[in-house]
Design a protein around this motif. Structure first.
Motif, PDB file in Angstrom:
ATOM      1  N   PRO A  31      -8.669  44.400  34.709  1.00 13.31           N
ATOM      2  CA  PRO A  31     -10.043  43.879  34.645  1.00 13.31           C
ATOM      3  C   PRO A  31     -11.070  44.984  34.898  1.00 13.31           C
ATOM      4  N   THR A  32     -12.198  44.890  34.216  1.00 12.31           N
ATOM      5  CA  THR A  32     -13.282  45.857  34.400  1.00 12.31           C
ATOM      6  C   THR A  32     -14.615  45.113  34.426  1.00 12.31           C
ATOM      7  N   LEU A  33     -15.609  45.766  34.975  1.00  7.56           N
ATOM      8  CA  LEU A  33     -16.948  45.175  34.927  1.00  7.56           C
ATOM      9  C   LEU A  33     -17.986  46.233  34.557  1.00  7.56           C
ATOM     10  N   CYS A  34     -17.904  47.405  35.192  1.00 15.52           N
ATOM     11  CA  CYS A  34     -18.931  48.419  34.934  1.00 15.52           C
ATOM     12  C   CYS A  34     -18.485  49.414  33.877  1.00 15.52           C
ATOM     13  N   PHE A  35     -17.373  49.135  33.192  1.00 15.68           N
ATOM     14  CA  PHE A  35     -16.894  50.040  32.145  1.00 15.68           C
ATOM     15  C   PHE A  35     -17.346  49.556  30.778  1.00 15.68           C
ATOM     16  N   HIS A  36     -17.815  50.492  29.941  1.00 16.55           N
ATOM     17  CA  HIS A  36     -18.055  50.196  28.526  1.00 16.55           C
ATOM     18  C   HIS A  36     -17.698  51.455  27.733  1.00 16.55           C
ATOM     19  N   SER A  42     -18.902  55.227  35.533  1.00 20.88           N
ATOM     20  CA  SER A  42     -19.458  55.588  36.841  1.00 20.88           C
ATOM     21  C   SER A  42     -18.542  55.194  37.993  1.00 20.88           C
ATOM     22  N   GLY A  43     -17.581  54.309  37.734  1.00 16.92           N
ATOM     23  CA  GLY A  43     -16.711  53.853  38.822  1.00 16.92           C
ATOM     24  C   GLY A  43     -17.454  53.022  39.839  1.00 16.92           C
ATOM     25  N   ALA A  44     -18.451  52.273  39.399  1.00 18.47           N
ATOM     26  CA  ALA A  44     -19.330  51.574  40.348  1.00 18.47           C
ATOM     27  C   ALA A  44     -18.724  50.309  40.942  1.00 18.47           C
ATOM     28  N   CYS A  45     -17.925  49.572  40.181  1.00 17.21           N
ATOM     29  CA  CYS A  45     -17.526  48.244  40.665  1.00 17.21           C
ATOM     30  C   CYS A  45     -16.171  48.221  41.385  1.00 17.21           C
ATOM     31  N   ARG A  46     -15.297  49.141  41.061  1.00 20.28           N
ATOM     32  CA  ARG A  46     -13.930  49.251  41.643  1.00 20.28           C
ATOM     33  C   ARG A  46     -13.020  48.089  41.259  1.00 20.28           C
ATOM     34  N   LEU A  47     -13.418  47.306  40.283  1.00 18.68           N
ATOM     35  CA  LEU A  47     -12.574  46.183  39.876  1.00 18.68           C
ATOM     36  C   LEU A  47     -11.318  46.659  39.151  1.00 18.68           C
ATOM     37  N   CYS A  48     -11.383  47.849  38.598  1.00 21.54           N
ATOM     38  CA  CYS A  48     -10.272  48.345  37.757  1.00 21.54           C
ATOM     39  C   CYS A  48      -9.237  49.120  38.570  1.00 21.54           C
ATOM     40  N   MET A  49      -9.207  48.904  39.884  1.00 21.42           N
ATOM     41  CA  MET A  49      -8.273  49.655  40.721  1.00 21.42           C
ATOM     42  C   MET A  49      -6.819  49.421  40.313  1.00 21.42           C
ATOM     43  N   VAL A  61      -6.604  53.879  42.958  1.00 24.04           N
ATOM     44  CA  VAL A  61      -7.640  54.657  42.268  1.00 24.04           C
ATOM     45  C   VAL A  61      -8.338  53.764  41.246  1.00 24.04           C
ATOM     46  N   ALA A  62      -9.566  54.132  40.914  1.00 18.75           N
ATOM     47  CA  ALA A  62     -10.304  53.408  39.868  1.00 18.75           C
ATOM     48  C   ALA A  62      -9.825  53.933  38.511  1.00 18.75           C
ATOM     49  N   SER A  63      -9.178  53.074  37.749  1.00 17.94           N
ATOM     50  CA  SER A  63      -8.523  53.534  36.521  1.00 17.94           C
ATOM     51  C   SER A  63      -9.504  53.993  35.447  1.00 17.94           C
TER      52      SER A  63
HETATM   53  S1  FES Z   1     -14.580  49.240  35.700  1.00 19.45           S
HETATM   54 FE1  FES Z   1     -15.944  49.392  37.401  1.00 19.45          FE
HETATM   55  S2  FES Z   1     -15.026  51.010  38.571  1.00 19.45           S
HETATM   56 FE2  FES Z   1     -13.790  50.918  36.821  1.00 19.45          FE
END
Ligand code: FES
Ligand code: SF4
Length: 200
Positions: A31-36, A42-49, A61-63
């Motif tokens: 899952p991602t949120l701040c990735f496009h 930027s690695g802002a949300c850390r959802l992609c750990m 790590v943030a993937s």
């Molecule tokens: S998608 Fe937000 S830190 Fe990776």
């Protein structure tokens, strides 16, 4: 090509790819949120750990910003990953309680409520900066910026001063993962520049 493993399966990636890009190439869900893919990460949300393991040693790590390397062992769905994902989703729910997109995303991972207190029940923006990055990197205008720091960090006009360079292309609204930018523009009357001025 760089060879490593995701969930014990061998994968190959081009030099410069991230772990997330490789996982997507192989249809592995993270899952991602701040990735496009259209803008820098930027690695802002850390959802992609994800979890990296080597023997008895492991780290999260943030993937979306972690570069691939030969011999990596990546796991995308361990108990540790699920715990941190739940924690991140609870933080996001507390930060953006008024965002239907965040509520839906959290529910998809069985997170219905947050143990963290919300500071603003109307908030929808968690300052991921995607809107500012698409404006700068794709549109080439920088009509939006992240301004201030720490708990005061927010999106607004550059240097928090009125701006008239917005051309109303709508890229920031399209890329915003929480509906916040749409809400900002809906809440003001007049030209987009007016909205950005009010953001400042
Ligand atoms: S998608 Fe937000 S830190 Fe990776
Ligand atoms: S308005 Fe949307 S895209 Fe911009 S920082 Fe907030 S959440 Fe991210």
């Amino acid at each position: 090509m760089i060879t490593f493993k995701i969930n014990d399966e061998e994968v190959q990636a081009r030099p410069g790819w991230t772990v997330l890009e490789t996982a997507r190439e192989y249809g592995i869900e993270i899952p991602t949120l701040c990735f496009h893919p259209a803008v820098s990460s930027s690695g802002a949300c850390r959802l992609c750990m994800v979890e990296l393991r080597e023997g008895s040693w492991s780290k999260l790590v943030a993937s979306c910003i972690y570069p691939v390397a030969e011999g990596l062992q990546v796991y995308t769905d361990t108990e540790r990953v699920r715990n941190v994902r739940r924690w991140v989703l609870e933080m996001l729910l507390a930060a953006c309680p008024a965002s239907p997109e965040i509520v839906q995303l959290a529910a998809k991972y069985n997170v219905i409520r947050s143990r963290f207190a919300s500071k603003d029940p109307d908030q929808t923006c968690f300052v991921c900066g995607l809107c500012a990055r698409v404006c700068e990197e794709v549109v080439g205008l920088s009509a939006i910026a992240t301004v201030d720091r720490g708990i005061h960090k927010r999106v607004g006009a550059p240097f928090a001063r009125p701006t008239d360079i917005c051309v109303a292309c709508g890229s920031c609204i399209t890329i915003c993962p929480t509906g916040a930018m749409q809400k900002i523009f809906d809440s003001v009357r007049g030209e987009p520049a007016t909205a950005l001025t009010q953001l400042a």
